[in-house]
Scaffold this motif. Structure first.
Motif, PDB file in Angstrom:
ATOM      1  N   VAL A 525       0.818  -1.245   0.043  1.00 29.78           N
ATOM      2  CA  VAL A 525      -0.025   0.264  -0.106  1.00 29.78           C
ATOM      3  C   VAL A 525       0.763   1.247   0.007  1.00 29.78           C
ATOM      4  O   VAL A 525       1.928   1.552   0.601  1.00 29.78           O
ATOM      5  CB  VAL A 525      -1.190  -0.003   1.315  1.00 29.78           C
ATOM      6  CG1 VAL A 525      -1.852   1.257   1.196  1.00 29.78           C
ATOM      7  CG2 VAL A 525      -1.713  -1.214   1.240  1.00 29.78           C
ATOM      8  N   SER A 526       0.602   1.992  -0.957  1.00 31.77           N
ATOM      9  CA  SER A 526       1.553   3.297  -0.938  1.00 31.77           C
ATOM     10  C   SER A 526       1.496   4.201   0.111  1.00 31.77           C
ATOM     11  O   SER A 526       2.706   4.544   0.587  1.00 31.77           O
ATOM     12  CB  SER A 526       0.957   4.153  -2.318  1.00 31.77           C
ATOM     13  OG  SER A 526      -0.189   4.490  -2.345  1.00 31.77           O
ATOM     14  N   ASP A 527       0.509   4.416   0.604  1.00 31.24           N
ATOM     15  CA  ASP A 527       0.184   5.378   1.712  1.00 31.24           C
ATOM     16  C   ASP A 527      -0.626   4.772   2.750  1.00 31.24           C
ATOM     17  O   ASP A 527      -1.929   5.035   2.943  1.00 31.24           O
ATOM     18  CB  ASP A 527      -0.206   6.911   1.411  1.00 31.24           C
ATOM     19  CG  ASP A 527      -0.131   7.784   2.540  1.00 31.24           C
ATOM     20  OD1 ASP A 527       0.170   7.145   3.847  1.00 31.24           O
ATOM     21  OD2 ASP A 527      -0.545   8.948   2.463  1.00 31.24           O
ATOM     22  N   PRO A 528      -0.267   3.882   3.491  1.00 34.78           N
ATOM     23  CA  PRO A 528      -0.995   2.823   4.366  1.00 34.78           C
ATOM     24  C   PRO A 528      -2.032   3.835   5.369  1.00 34.78           C
ATOM     25  O   PRO A 528      -3.127   3.588   5.556  1.00 34.78           O
ATOM     26  CB  PRO A 528      -0.091   2.064   5.218  1.00 34.78           C
ATOM     27  CG  PRO A 528       1.106   1.995   4.595  1.00 34.78           C
ATOM     28  CD  PRO A 528       1.190   3.428   3.679  1.00 34.78           C
ATOM     29  N   SER A 529      -1.324   4.960   5.758  1.00 33.91           N
ATOM     30  CA  SER A 529      -1.989   5.996   6.720  1.00 33.91           C
ATOM     31  C   SER A 529      -3.365   6.433   6.243  1.00 33.91           C
ATOM     32  O   SER A 529      -4.318   6.561   6.921  1.00 33.91           O
ATOM     33  CB  SER A 529      -1.318   7.111   7.330  1.00 33.91           C
ATOM     34  OG  SER A 529      -0.783   7.507   6.262  1.00 33.91           O
ATOM     35  N   GLU A 530      -3.401   6.581   5.075  1.00 29.37           N
ATOM     36  CA  GLU A 530      -4.383   7.101   4.205  1.00 29.37           C
ATOM     37  C   GLU A 530      -5.651   5.990   4.298  1.00 29.37           C
ATOM     38  O   GLU A 530      -6.858   6.335   4.204  1.00 29.37           O
ATOM     39  CB  GLU A 530      -4.294   7.471   2.760  1.00 29.37           C
ATOM     40  CG  GLU A 530      -3.424   8.772   2.705  1.00 29.37           C
ATOM     41  CD  GLU A 530      -4.284   9.974   3.219  1.00 29.37           C
ATOM     42  OE1 GLU A 530      -5.576  10.034   2.804  1.00 29.37           O
ATOM     43  OE2 GLU A 530      -3.757  10.935   3.853  1.00 29.37           O
ATOM     44  N   TYR A 531      -5.374   4.793   4.560  1.00 29.67           N
ATOM     45  CA  TYR A 531      -6.295   3.649   4.523  1.00 29.67           C
ATOM     46  C   TYR A 531      -6.501   3.247   5.967  1.00 29.67           C
ATOM     47  O   TYR A 531      -6.993   2.000   6.085  1.00 29.67           O
ATOM     48  CB  TYR A 531      -5.924   2.446   3.665  1.00 29.67           C
ATOM     49  CG  TYR A 531      -5.855   2.789   2.271  1.00 29.67           C
ATOM     50  CD1 TYR A 531      -6.930   2.522   1.331  1.00 29.67           C
ATOM     51  CD2 TYR A 531      -4.889   3.344   1.466  1.00 29.67           C
ATOM     52  CE1 TYR A 531      -7.301   2.965   0.212  1.00 29.67           C
ATOM     53  CE2 TYR A 531      -4.628   3.930   0.272  1.00 29.67           C
ATOM     54  CZ  TYR A 531      -6.089   3.505  -0.604  1.00 29.67           C
ATOM     55  OH  TYR A 531      -6.305   3.965  -1.858  1.00 29.67           O
ATOM     56  N   GLY A 532      -6.280   3.983   6.606  1.00 30.39           N
ATOM     57  CA  GLY A 532      -6.263   3.721   8.361  1.00 30.39           C
ATOM     58  C   GLY A 532      -5.484   2.678   8.918  1.00 30.39           C
ATOM     59  O   GLY A 532      -5.658   2.053   9.731  1.00 30.39           O
ATOM     60  N   ILE A 533      -4.035   2.483   8.168  1.00 25.89           N
ATOM     61  CA  ILE A 533      -3.190   1.566   8.724  1.00 25.89           C
ATOM     62  C   ILE A 533      -1.879   2.491   9.190  1.00 25.89           C
ATOM     63  O   ILE A 533      -1.150   2.927   8.247  1.00 25.89           O
ATOM     64  CB  ILE A 533      -2.759   0.297   7.901  1.00 25.89           C
ATOM     65  CG1 ILE A 533      -3.916  -0.063   7.278  1.00 25.89           C
ATOM     66  CG2 ILE A 533      -1.744  -0.408   8.398  1.00 25.89           C
ATOM     67  CD1 ILE A 533      -4.754  -1.010   8.211  1.00 25.89           C
ATOM     68  N   TYR A 534      -1.741   2.548  10.507  1.00 26.58           N
ATOM     69  CA  TYR A 534      -0.877   3.524  10.955  1.00 26.58           C
ATOM     70  C   TYR A 534       0.559   2.621  11.489  1.00 26.58           C
ATOM     71  O   TYR A 534       0.309   1.780  12.165  1.00 26.58           O
ATOM     72  CB  TYR A 534      -1.114   4.267  11.948  1.00 26.58           C
ATOM     73  CG  TYR A 534      -2.122   5.258  11.861  1.00 26.58           C
ATOM     74  CD1 TYR A 534      -1.931   6.703  11.173  1.00 26.58           C
ATOM     75  CD2 TYR A 534      -3.754   4.822  11.899  1.00 26.58           C
ATOM     76  CE1 TYR A 534      -3.188   7.391  10.996  1.00 26.58           C
ATOM     77  CE2 TYR A 534      -4.792   5.669  11.763  1.00 26.58           C
ATOM     78  CZ  TYR A 534      -4.454   7.145  11.275  1.00 26.58           C
ATOM     79  OH  TYR A 534      -5.499   7.908  11.031  1.00 26.58           O
ATOM     80  N   ILE A 535       1.752   3.022  10.506  1.00 28.36           N
ATOM     81  CA  ILE A 535       2.517   2.053  11.123  1.00 28.36           C
ATOM     82  C   ILE A 535       3.854   2.946  11.814  1.00 28.36           C
ATOM     83  O   ILE A 535       4.441   3.809  11.019  1.00 28.36           O
ATOM     84  CB  ILE A 535       3.418   1.571   9.568  1.00 28.36           C
ATOM     85  CG1 ILE A 535       2.162   1.039   8.972  1.00 28.36           C
ATOM     86  CG2 ILE A 535       4.475   0.728  10.027  1.00 28.36           C
ATOM     87  CD1 ILE A 535       2.753   0.332   7.439  1.00 28.36           C
ATOM     88  N   VAL A 536       4.041   2.424  12.852  1.00 23.40           N
ATOM     89  CA  VAL A 536       5.135   3.139  13.779  1.00 23.40           C
ATOM     90  C   VAL A 536       6.427   2.661  13.418  1.00 23.40           C
ATOM     91  O   VAL A 536       6.475   1.139  13.359  1.00 23.40           O
ATOM     92  CB  VAL A 536       4.752   2.916  15.359  1.00 23.40           C
ATOM     93  CG1 VAL A 536       5.983   3.527  16.400  1.00 23.40           C
ATOM     94  CG2 VAL A 536       3.414   3.218  15.575  1.00 23.40           C
ATOM     95  N   ASP A 537       7.296   3.372  13.428  1.00 22.65           N
ATOM     96  CA  ASP A 537       8.624   2.795  13.012  1.00 22.65           C
ATOM     97  C   ASP A 537       9.427   2.633  14.173  1.00 22.65           C
ATOM     98  O   ASP A 537       9.919   3.260  15.139  1.00 22.65           O
ATOM     99  CB  ASP A 537       9.453   3.972  12.298  1.00 22.65           C
ATOM    100  CG  ASP A 537      10.969   3.339  11.954  1.00 22.65           C
ATOM    101  OD1 ASP A 537      11.308   2.228  12.380  1.00 22.65           O
ATOM    102  OD2 ASP A 537      11.686   4.425  11.522  1.00 22.65           O
TER     103      ASP A 537
END
Length: 648
Positions: A525-537
């Protein structure tokens, strides 16, 4: 079987596939994948595992094997003193199961330990019950495969797919005895990786620095580690469930994964089409009812502007990221107060821990709420009846007379009953280790005690959810649908089904780039946060930076309007197909074909494929995973392969 060791058998027009599984996420993998595998192989798909009488009676329909070779192999074991059972597992797809009675074969343990030592030079201590059971099970499996392949006479060939080290013994014994099998071994998480992360080691920054043998020996699991590593190196094809686990396995087990086989879900089970937004609203109302009771006397916040966050899973405080989550909640509480936000966040920790009963205050809260509701209904009924009669007479009712003194007395008593002089409890149960419990200890450290000024409230529910609970009568699926955000900032999570389940139910979630799910979403997914998937580094940032990033994710979510959250849930739900076994099952197909081509090269050849081991820079993605057809695997014989997949 059924949350125990298991094995499954699959056939493709005369071929067979055996599969063996354990508890937790691996159990979910096999259970949810059964339907598409049965659709692919039909009645030639069979699972195998240990026999437990209660589970067999309640979850298995006993029947006769459809394949004479399987029946003959079972009879051979039975005639030599073993107990073997056959039936249909009553789950979606209704796959066949073969169940071995480990207890009835335990008298062979010492002899089989000797065989393992003579054939593989691996010794097992007498006190390790799990390793001993694994040996008994593996010996029965290898014995069964020997009898089966003798019956089949190389027509068709067999693929055996083993999951986790508990099933690895069967792989070792089968290969050492030169049983004609094509073997696959899948690790869902390395054994030593679990132990090191449980000990709060700086795991990913020191992958290349660990003395593996020494670390395994110090934890008294060297024999288990030997079983796992030997199984990995003996298998024709080695797979992992995620790219991050492939990196881990390369260092811990010293072999690169040939294929990454991501975990999927049966999306149709969760599918609600356009109804999922209504389901969110309905189940949110149920959670609001619980909150009304739990926070009675301190319900000075607007429930319509209250968001529900949650974390769920095994109680692994650091591995599941509960430590990072609590620290972030403290910072989120500060930000909401400083910005004078009218949003309140109620956070649920759904993690099973040792308890002795429900908390009295929690039970009392639900009783007070119910009593207040009953009082309201009583007064409402009287009020409505008097209003109705007044209007029938053509009169505008006198509001000062429509309720009498008794009605006001009842309402005042109800108000007084909702007063409390203590703060709402942070846990719903009485904890056995209250003073040393990691979650409660950190709650005391950060000072989130559900005070009136706190914008973040905490509810620790140390028990899995159930629709029969007197406190929160909801199943897990209903609860997830009613929440606004799932937060899973795991440090060690080879895959992570919890954010995946949130996704297919249209609920946004937080994950990390140290979880298999997070890596998968970053890749596809190119921008996961736009799809409600927030990825913490959590891989390339310090703990404090990761904590700040998580805090910012949650604070930004709190600033969204209701309309924005609805739009985001729609986008999240659209990612469901990406996690469906109908698409992810192709990776397993690829692994099976690869195993056949390597074990029986004169009969099976992989055409038109560039087969290369998987590395961080060379991982098959969903877009470039091969589609399989009859022409993909070229066989020099007229019969189809017999596939046997073991997963433990």
């Amino acid at each position: 079987f059924s949350r125990g060791l298991g094995l499954s058998l699959v056939c493709e027009t005369g071929g067979l596939c055996f599969q063996c599984v354990t508890i937790g996420g691996i159990y979910t993998v096999i259970q949810t994948k059964a339907k598409i595998t049965v659709d692919e192989w039909g009645e030639n798909y069979i699972m195998m595992g240990p026999y437990y009488e209660h589970n067999f009676k309640t979850q298995v329909e006993k029947c006769e094997p459809p394949n004479q070779a399987i029946k003959a192999a079972m009879d051979s074991l039975i005639n030599n003193g073993s107990q073997v059972h056959f039936g249909r597992w009553l789950i979606e797809g209704s796959p066949y199961v073969i169940l071995f009675d480990i207890g009835a074969a335990a008298w062979n343990l010492d002899r089989w330990k000797g065989d393992l030592w003579n054939e593989c030079s691996i010794g097992l201590p007498y006190h390790d019950r799990e390793a001993n059971d694994s040996l008994i099970f593996g010996s029965l499996v290898a014995w069964f495969f020997k009898e089966l392949t003798d019956q089949l006479q190389d027509k068709p060939n067999v693929i055996a797919h083993f999951h986790e080290w508990q099933a690895g013994t069967g792989l070792l014994l089968s290969r050492s005895r030169k049983i004609p099998l094509a073997t696959i071994f899948t690790t869902h998480a390395t054994l030593l990786g679990r132990y090191l992360c449980a000990g709060n080691a700086d795991f990913y920054n020191n992958l290349d620095k660990f003395n593996i043998d020494q670390e395994a020996g110090e934890r008294q699991i060297y024999h288990r580690y030997c079983l796992e590593r030997a199984a990995v190196h003996c298998a024709h094809v080695f797979t992992t469930v995620s790219q991050i686990t492939a990196v881990e396995a390369n260092h811990m087990l010293h072999r690169q994964a040939d294929v990454v086989t991501p975990n999927g879900l049966n999306v149709r089970k969760f599918s609600a089409m356009h109804e999922f937004q209504n389901l969110h609203s309905m189940n949110k109302a149920k959670i609001q009812e619980f909150v009304r009771g739990h926070f009675y006397g301190h319900l000075d916040f607007n429930l319509e502007k209250t968001l529900f966050f949650f974390i769920a899973g095994r109680y692994e405080f650091s591995n599941k990221g509960a430590d990072l989550f609590l620290e972030s909640l403290s910072r989120l509480n500060y930000l909401l107060r400083v910005h004078k936000s009218d949003v309140t966040v109620v956070v649920f920790f759904i993690m099973p821990a040792k308890t002795n009963n429900f908390n009295v205050e929690s039970l009392k809260g639900q009783a007070v709420r119910k009593q207040l509701w009953d009082t309201t209904q009583f007064v409402k009924e009287k009020f409505g009846k008097r209003l109705y009669e007044s209007l029938l007479r053509g009169e505008i009712p006198d509001m000062s007379k429509i309720l009498d003194r008794d009605d006001f007395t009842i309402m005042k008593r109800a108000i007084y009953a909702t007063q409390r002089h203590s703060l709402p409890p942070v846990t719903t149960h009485n904890m056995l280790d209250d003073s040393t419990d990691p979650i409660l200890s950190n709650i005391r450290r950060i000072g989130l005690f559900n005070g009136r000024n706190d914008r973040v409230k905490i509810v620790f529910h140390p028990e899995f959810l159930s629709s029969t609970s007197p406190l929160l009568p909801m199943d897990y699926e209903e609860f997830v649908r009613g929440c606004h955000l799932g937060v899973f900032p795991s440090y060690y999570e080879p895959w992570g089904y919890t954010p995946g389940e949130c996704t297919v139910m249209g609920i946004p979630s937080v994950t990390t780039n140290l979880s298999g799910f997070g890596c998968f979403m970053e890749e596809h997914v190119s921008d996961p946060s736009e799809y409600g998937i927030y990825i913490v580094d959590r891989r390339f940032r310090s703990a404090d930076e990761s904590c700040n990033q998580l805090t910012q994710f949650m604070f930004s979510f709190c600033q969204q309007s209701r309309r924005q959250r609805i739009i985001q849930r729609n986008r999240t739900e659209r990612l469901s197909d990406l996690l469906d076994w109908r698409y992810l099952g192709r990776f397993y197909m690829y692994a099976r074909h690869l195993a056949l081509s390597r074990s029986f090269p004169s009969k099976f050849k992989m055409d038109h494929l560039n087969i290369a081991p998987v590395s961080p820079a060379n991982t098959h993605t969903l877009s470039d995973a091969p589609e399989f057809s009859a022409s993909l695997l070229q066989s020099s014989v007229s019969h189809d392969p017999l596939e046997i997949i073991l997963i433990c």
